[in-house]
Design a protein around this motif. Structure first.
Motif, PDB file in Angstrom:
ATOM      1  N   LEU A  58       0.892  -1.115  -0.111  1.00  0.00           N
ATOM      2  CA  LEU A  58      -0.175  -0.031   0.031  1.00  0.00           C
ATOM      3  C   LEU A  58       0.928   1.228  -0.020  1.00  0.00           C
ATOM      4  N   ALA A  59       1.988   1.331   0.863  1.00  0.00           N
ATOM      5  CA  ALA A  59       2.916   2.253   0.971  1.00  0.00           C
ATOM      6  C   ALA A  59       3.492   2.718  -0.602  1.00  0.00           C
ATOM      7  N   ALA A  60       4.219   1.667  -1.107  1.00  0.00           N
ATOM      8  CA  ALA A  60       4.796   1.702  -2.438  1.00  0.00           C
ATOM      9  C   ALA A  60       3.872   1.928  -3.508  1.00  0.00           C
ATOM     10  N   ALA A  61       2.653   1.488  -3.166  1.00  0.00           N
ATOM     11  CA  ALA A  61       1.550   1.821  -4.456  1.00  0.00           C
ATOM     12  C   ALA A  61       1.300   3.340  -4.460  1.00  0.00           C
ATOM     13  N   ARG A  62       1.222   3.779  -3.315  1.00  0.00           N
ATOM     14  CA  ARG A  62       1.020   5.469  -3.086  1.00  0.00           C
ATOM     15  C   ARG A  62       2.237   6.034  -3.680  1.00  0.00           C
ATOM     16  N   ALA A  63       3.332   5.621  -3.228  1.00  0.00           N
ATOM     17  CA  ALA A  63       4.592   6.536  -3.637  1.00  0.00           C
ATOM     18  C   ALA A  63       4.931   6.397  -5.086  1.00  0.00           C
ATOM     19  N   ALA A  64       4.733   5.234  -5.762  1.00  0.00           N
ATOM     20  CA  ALA A  64       4.843   5.042  -7.268  1.00  0.00           C
ATOM     21  C   ALA A  64       3.739   4.987  -8.075  1.00  0.00           C
ATOM     22  N   ARG A  65       2.484   5.612  -7.317  1.00  0.00           N
ATOM     23  CA  ARG A  65       1.287   5.615  -8.019  1.00  0.00           C
ATOM     24  C   ARG A  65       0.717   4.461  -9.094  1.00  0.00           C
ATOM     25  N   TRP A  66       0.937   3.238  -8.142  1.00  0.00           N
ATOM     26  CA  TRP A  66       0.409   2.110  -9.137  1.00  0.00           C
ATOM     27  C   TRP A  66      -1.089   2.036  -9.373  1.00  0.00           C
ATOM     28  N   SER A  67      -1.395   1.513 -10.339  1.00  0.00           N
ATOM     29  CA  SER A  67      -2.885   1.268 -10.758  1.00  0.00           C
ATOM     30  C   SER A  67      -3.550   0.489  -9.732  1.00  0.00           C
ATOM     31  N   VAL A  68      -4.908   0.420  -9.617  1.00  0.00           N
ATOM     32  CA  VAL A  68      -5.535  -0.336  -8.663  1.00  0.00           C
ATOM     33  C   VAL A  68      -5.337  -1.962  -8.900  1.00  0.00           C
ATOM     34  N   PRO A  69      -5.725  -2.362 -10.137  1.00  0.00           N
ATOM     35  CA  PRO A  69      -5.295  -3.863 -10.509  1.00  0.00           C
ATOM     36  C   PRO A  69      -3.797  -4.082 -10.148  1.00  0.00           C
ATOM     37  N   THR A  70      -2.762  -3.118 -10.337  1.00  0.00           N
ATOM     38  CA  THR A  70      -1.413  -3.566  -9.745  1.00  0.00           C
ATOM     39  C   THR A  70      -1.425  -3.780  -8.218  1.00  0.00           C
ATOM     40  N   VAL A  71      -2.049  -2.883  -7.474  1.00  0.00           N
ATOM     41  CA  VAL A  71      -2.165  -3.081  -6.069  1.00  0.00           C
ATOM     42  C   VAL A  71      -2.816  -4.210  -5.858  1.00  0.00           C
ATOM     43  N   VAL A  72      -3.892  -4.663  -6.294  1.00  0.00           N
ATOM     44  CA  VAL A  72      -4.780  -5.894  -5.978  1.00  0.00           C
ATOM     45  C   VAL A  72      -3.700  -7.087  -6.210  1.00  0.00           C
ATOM     46  N   LEU A  73      -2.987  -7.120  -7.390  1.00  0.00           N
ATOM     47  CA  LEU A  73      -1.908  -8.177  -7.774  1.00  0.00           C
ATOM     48  C   LEU A  73      -0.980  -8.136  -6.583  1.00  0.00           C
ATOM     49  N   GLY A  74      -0.396  -7.032  -6.254  1.00  0.00           N
ATOM     50  CA  GLY A  74       0.526  -7.163  -5.268  1.00  0.00           C
ATOM     51  C   GLY A  74       0.076  -7.651  -3.844  1.00  0.00           C
ATOM     52  N   LEU A  75      -1.234  -7.276  -3.527  1.00  0.00           N
ATOM     53  CA  LEU A  75      -1.729  -7.895  -2.225  1.00  0.00           C
ATOM     54  C   LEU A  75      -2.099  -9.494  -2.464  1.00  0.00           C
ATOM     55  N   ALA A  76      -2.422  -9.768  -3.728  1.00  0.00           N
ATOM     56  CA  ALA A  76      -2.651 -11.299  -3.972  1.00  0.00           C
ATOM     57  C   ALA A  76      -1.265 -11.955  -3.893  1.00  0.00           C
ATOM     58  N   CYS A  77      -0.397 -11.357  -4.100  1.00  0.00           N
ATOM     59  CA  CYS A  77       1.004 -12.157  -4.169  1.00  0.00           C
ATOM     60  C   CYS A  77       1.458 -12.264  -2.745  1.00  0.00           C
ATOM     61  N   ALA A  78       0.830 -12.135  -1.597  1.00  0.00           N
ATOM     62  CA  ALA A  78       1.370 -12.147  -0.375  1.00  0.00           C
ATOM     63  C   ALA A  78       0.684 -13.560   0.201  1.00  0.00           C
ATOM     64  N   VAL A  79       0.107 -14.055  -0.444  1.00  0.00           N
ATOM     65  CA  VAL A  79      -0.793 -15.480  -0.462  1.00  0.00           C
ATOM     66  C   VAL A  79       0.150 -16.576  -0.773  1.00  0.00           C
ATOM     67  N   PRO A  80       0.391 -16.915  -1.900  1.00  0.00           N
ATOM     68  CA  PRO A  80       1.430 -18.079  -2.311  1.00  0.00           C
ATOM     69  C   PRO A  80       2.757 -17.827  -2.079  1.00  0.00           C
ATOM     70  N   PRO A  81       3.425 -18.646  -1.545  1.00  0.00           N
ATOM     71  CA  PRO A  81       4.655 -18.596  -1.428  1.00  0.00           C
ATOM     72  C   PRO A  81       5.664 -18.190  -2.439  1.00  0.00           C
ATOM     73  N   PHE A  82       6.390 -17.328  -2.026  1.00  0.00           N
ATOM     74  CA  PHE A  82       7.590 -16.766  -2.763  1.00  0.00           C
ATOM     75  C   PHE A  82       6.914 -15.737  -3.736  1.00  0.00           C
ATOM     76  N   THR A  83       5.807 -15.448  -4.012  1.00  0.00           N
ATOM     77  CA  THR A  83       5.245 -14.699  -5.289  1.00  0.00           C
ATOM     78  C   THR A  83       5.517 -13.109  -4.954  1.00  0.00           C
ATOM     79  N   SER A  84       5.908 -12.869  -3.401  1.00  0.00           N
ATOM     80  CA  SER A  84       6.265 -11.508  -3.157  1.00  0.00           C
ATOM     81  C   SER A  84       7.635 -11.077  -3.730  1.00  0.00           C
ATOM     82  N   LEU A  85       8.443 -11.897  -3.907  1.00  0.00           N
ATOM     83  CA  LEU A  85       9.663 -11.725  -4.681  1.00  0.00           C
ATOM     84  C   LEU A  85       9.271 -11.455  -6.193  1.00  0.00           C
ATOM     85  N   TRP A  86       8.355 -12.376  -6.838  1.00  0.00           N
ATOM     86  CA  TRP A  86       8.184 -11.954  -8.204  1.00  0.00           C
ATOM     87  C   TRP A  86       7.622 -10.715  -8.312  1.00  0.00           C
ATOM     88  N   PHE A  87       6.547 -10.295  -7.559  1.00  0.00           N
ATOM     89  CA  PHE A  87       6.041  -8.908  -7.743  1.00  0.00           C
ATOM     90  C   PHE A  87       6.902  -7.893  -7.401  1.00  0.00           C
TER      91      PHE A  87
END
Length: 101
Positions: A58-87
């Motif tokens: 959420l903080a990075a999205a605000r700083a970098a002005r990510w789109s809503v779908p990008t934020v949703v993808l980033g939040l979804a990447c918190a659930v499967p193992p290791f996808t936070s690195l990919w995102f």
């Protein structure tokens, strides 16, 4: 002081490492059935880093002005193992400018 995006990178890496620790702990608890220690140690650590990762997205999205779908993808990447690195690499890689000669 590190920027918001740099802090997001650190949190994403730490969250992935905590996933690894938790998965190893779950192996010993549920497959090998030898010890619950790994889950007792890495469970709370991963939980805290999960919350920090969500806040970091959420903080990075605000700083970098990510789109809503990008934020949703980033939040979804918190659930499967290791996808936070990919995102993290996908989003921060976009911010790098080409080297000038």
């Amino acid at each position: 002081m590190p920027s918001v995006l740099r802090l997001f990178r650190y949190v994403a890496i730490a969250e992935a490492c905590s996933w690894a620790g938790l998965l190893v702990g779950m192996y010993f608890k549920y497959i090998a059935e030898t010890s619950e220690l790994g889950v007792k140690v890495f469970g709370p650590i991963h939980g805290g880093l999960f919350v920090l990762y969500v806040a970091g997205v959420l903080a990075a999205a605000r700083a970098a002005r990510w789109s809503v779908p990008t934020v949703v993808l980033g939040l979804a990447c918190a659930v499967p193992p290791f996808t936070s690195l990919w995102f993290e690499r996908r989003m921060l890689g976009r911010r790098r400018e080409p080297a000038t000669v």
